[in-house]
Design an enzyme around this catalytic site. Structure first.
Site, PDB file in Angstrom:
ATOM      1  N   GLY A  47       0.867  -1.175   0.000  1.00 45.30           N
ATOM      2  CA  GLY A  47       0.000   0.000   0.000  1.00 45.30           C
ATOM      3  C   GLY A  47       0.898   1.217   0.000  1.00 45.30           C
ATOM      4  CB  CYS A  79       5.151  -3.646  -1.249  1.00 42.66           C
ATOM      5  SG  CYS A  79       5.419  -2.331  -2.453  1.00 42.66           S
ATOM      6  NE  ARG A 134       3.926   4.489  -6.371  1.00 40.95           N
ATOM      7  CZ  ARG A 134       3.281   4.934  -5.308  1.00 40.95           C
ATOM      8  NH1 ARG A 134       2.028   4.632  -5.105  1.00 40.95           N
ATOM      9  NH2 ARG A 134       3.880   5.711  -4.436  1.00 40.95           N
ATOM     10  CG  HIS A 169       2.537  -6.660  -3.979  1.00 39.88           C
ATOM     11  ND1 HIS A 169       1.861  -6.121  -2.909  1.00 39.88           N
ATOM     12  CD2 HIS A 169       3.209  -5.637  -4.554  1.00 39.88           C
ATOM     13  CE1 HIS A 169       2.102  -4.825  -2.847  1.00 39.88           C
ATOM     14  NE2 HIS A 169       2.922  -4.512  -3.829  1.00 39.88           N
ATOM     15  CD  GLU A 171       0.201  -9.136  -1.612  1.00 38.68           C
ATOM     16  OE1 GLU A 171       0.116  -7.902  -1.792  1.00 38.68           O
ATOM     17  OE2 GLU A 171       1.283  -9.707  -1.396  1.00 38.68           O
TER      18      GLU A 171
END
Length: 190
Positions: A47, A79, A134, A169, A171
């Site tokens: 996030g 992240c 990102r 990520h 997930e």
């Protein structure tokens, strides 16, 4: 086993789905009373790290969660979660939990357009899919930190005692290997 997922922002639902796939119960931490429930591990999702850091403090979650992590609670940061755990961030003065001895670089791969997918080897896991959005990377680990994976000469996964971080990520892919690795970390600690 019960794993808490910080659900202030980011891909928390996807982490819950991955935990369900490996047969582990999860619940969301959204407010202070949520951390009164017993839990064996914590996932801090991707996030925006500055938003998550701000919300952690505003909601009174920061100090109790930091204390739990410092006391040995297994934690997995992806992240932005990596940035929240880093004790140094090369291009940012703001620090958050700062419990893991590493230097991170924010938005190291550029803006959203710099997002990419690859597969690479991860120590003790094997070759896994990696989705970077990102993403940061780890410039260096120190102390008890160990490098688990590198992509393009940059560290993208590391571990220090009961703390695990990935710049990517896991997930967002079908492979449950990284989540299973985290669950195994918790089981070995118990």
């Amino acid at each position: 086993m019960q794993i808490a997922v910080l659900a202030l922002q980011g891909a928390f639902i996807e982490h819950e789905q991955m935990l369900a796939r490996v047969g582990v119960s999860a619940f969301e931490i959204r407010q202070l009373r949520d951390i009164e429930k017993p839990f064996d591990g914590l996932i801090i999702p991707g996030g925006e790290s500055t938003v998550q850091g701000k919300l952690l403090r505003e909601l009174g979650l920061f100090a109790p969660l930091k204390a739990k992590i410092e006391a040995g609670l297994p934690v997995f940061g992806t992240c932005a979660g990596l940035l929240l755990l880093a004790d140094k961030i090369e291009n940012d003065d703001r620090l958050h939990f700062a419990t893991m001895q590493m230097t991170a670089v924010r938005n190291a791969y550029g803006r959203q357009l710099g997002s990419f997918y690859t597969e690479a080897a991860c120590k003790d896991i094997g070759t896994i899919p990696m989705t970077f959005i990102r993403a940061p990377y780890i410039a260096a680990v120190s102390g008890k930190g160990q490098v688990l994976a590198e992509v393009g000469g940059h560290i993208v996964a590391a571990r220090q005692d009961n703390q695990l971080v990935t710049a990517f990520h896991p997930e967002l892919n079908e492979d449950v290997s990284v989540h299973r690795y985290f669950v195994d970390m918790i089981e070995k600690k118990r």
